[in-house]
Design a protein around this motif. Structure first.
Motif, short mmCIF file in Angstrom:
data_model
loop_
_atom_site.label_atom_id
_atom_site.label_comp_id
_atom_site.label_asym_id
_atom_site.label_seq_id
_atom_site.Cartn_x
_atom_site.Cartn_y
_atom_site.Cartn_z
N ASP A 88 35.49 16.63 -11.93
CA ASP A 88 37.00 16.13 -13.06
C ASP A 88 37.34 14.29 -12.52
O ASP A 88 37.16 13.60 -13.30
N HIS A 89 36.24 14.08 -11.49
CA HIS A 89 36.11 12.62 -11.10
C HIS A 89 35.24 11.47 -11.89
O HIS A 89 35.00 11.17 -12.21
N VAL A 90 34.09 12.98 -11.07
CA VAL A 90 32.89 12.07 -11.26
C VAL A 90 32.84 12.67 -12.64
O VAL A 90 32.08 11.06 -14.06
N PRO A 96 36.87 7.51 -18.78
CA PRO A 96 37.60 7.51 -18.46
C PRO A 96 38.20 8.22 -19.32
O PRO A 96 39.44 8.23 -18.84
N LEU A 97 38.40 8.12 -21.02
CA LEU A 97 39.48 9.09 -21.31
C LEU A 97 39.58 10.24 -20.49
O LEU A 97 40.81 10.90 -20.95
N GLY A 134 22.71 6.30 -7.98
CA GLY A 134 22.30 5.49 -6.71
C GLY A 134 22.83 3.73 -7.68
O GLY A 134 22.94 2.68 -6.72
N GLU A 135 23.36 3.52 -8.48
CA GLU A 135 23.20 2.36 -8.95
C GLU A 135 24.85 2.00 -8.67
O GLU A 135 25.38 0.97 -9.10
N ALA A 136 26.13 3.49 -8.99
CA ALA A 136 27.12 2.21 -9.03
C ALA A 136 27.49 3.71 -7.50
O ALA A 136 29.20 4.26 -8.23
N ASP A 137 27.95 3.65 -6.62
CA ASP A 137 28.49 3.94 -5.83
C ASP A 137 29.49 4.21 -4.93
O ASP A 137 30.25 5.12 -5.30
N GLN A 138 29.21 2.35 -5.85
CA GLN A 138 31.16 2.06 -5.17
C GLN A 138 31.90 2.64 -6.75
O GLN A 138 33.29 2.89 -6.08
N ASP A 139 31.84 3.27 -6.89
CA ASP A 139 32.93 3.65 -8.16
C ASP A 139 33.45 4.71 -7.40
O ASP A 139 34.58 5.34 -8.45
N TYR A 140 32.33 5.74 -6.93
CA TYR A 140 33.29 7.34 -6.42
C TYR A 140 34.46 7.30 -5.28
O TYR A 140 33.82 6.26 -4.65
N GLU A 141 34.99 8.07 -5.52
CA GLU A 141 35.47 8.18 -3.91
C GLU A 141 35.07 9.29 -3.39
O GLU A 141 35.22 9.22 -1.36
#
Length: 233
Positions: A88-90, A96-97, A134-141
């Motif tokens: 759900d988070h991914v 975002p909607l 691997g380019e946006a790891d910081q976006d995920y919990e």
């Protein structure tokens, strides 16, 4: 030598507000698997489950089927390391909607019923491709590398404590990751293996002096007598 049987949970409640609960078909899949194991004389010494409702309910169904072997039933241990990633988070990070399930359900309700599963699968694959890229790891919990490490740690713990045959009830993501690592030495096969994972399919691992070896992946012959039991989500 010990054997680990990694079992994907039974069909969950796709499209319902509580996806984590098994559907009626999911409960039946679990009982059928337990009965099939009992018919083959497979008597697990332990059942390890992830911490999710669908894992616990699948284990309960398997135990009901295993009652045919006449034992009191194996010990059941919960290890959250076998939990599925938070899809759900991914998906919400990717679109975002859809952080609002109500909005996602409303959007999907406008899609013809026969096309909804295919549309969701396409969304799922787009979202997980971003997550694993691997380019946006910081976006995920929980980044994909963190998920991979968690699953590997759970596998090592389970293998280290294994005696005889241990049955592990988990989800498609962790099982596909374990199989990819054993086949390719990395997570490169994860998406392909996760895509074909069948509910209550069994992946067999063998542990010994040489480590952990993949013996079979996604075996689901216990469902082939009734095509209605063959599901992927």
């Amino acid at each position: 030598m010990s054997v680990l049987l990694l079992v994907r949970h039974g069909q969950a409640s796709f499209g319902k507000r509580n996806y984590d609960a098994l559907s009626d078909r999911g409960h039946e899949q679990a009982r059928v698997l337990g009965a099939a194991l009992a018919a083959r004389g497979v008597a697990p010494t332990r059942i390890v489950t992830g911490g999710m409702q669908r894992h616990a309910e699948t284990a309960e169904g398997i135990l009901a089927g295993l009652a045919g072997i006449g034992s009191e039933g194996p010990e059941v241990v919960v290890d959250d390391g076998w939990d599925e990633f938070n899809f759900d988070h991914v998906i919400g990070v990717h679109k975002p909607l859809y952080r609002s399930k109500a909005l996602m359900f409303a959007d999907f309700a406008r899609t013809p019923a026969a096309e909804r599963r295919a549309r969701f699968q396409a969304l799922f694959e787009e979202a997980t491709a971003r997550w694993t890229g691997g380019e946006a790891d910081q976006d995920y919990e929980e980044s994909f590398p963190a998920f991979a490490q968690r699953v590997d740690d759970a596998l090592r713990r389970t293998a280290a404590d294994a005696e005889g045959t241990v049955l592990v009830v988990s989800s498609g993501g962790p099982i596909a990751l374990a199989a990819s690592n054993l086949l390719a030495g990395d997570a490169s096969l994860w998406a392909q293996l996760n895509r074909v994972a069948v509910n209550t399919a069994v992946t067999k691992l063998v542990t010994g002096r040489s480590g952990i070896t993949l013996s079979s992946f996604n075996e689901h012959s216990h469902l082939e007598h009734d095509r209605s039991l063959l599901t992927y989500r």
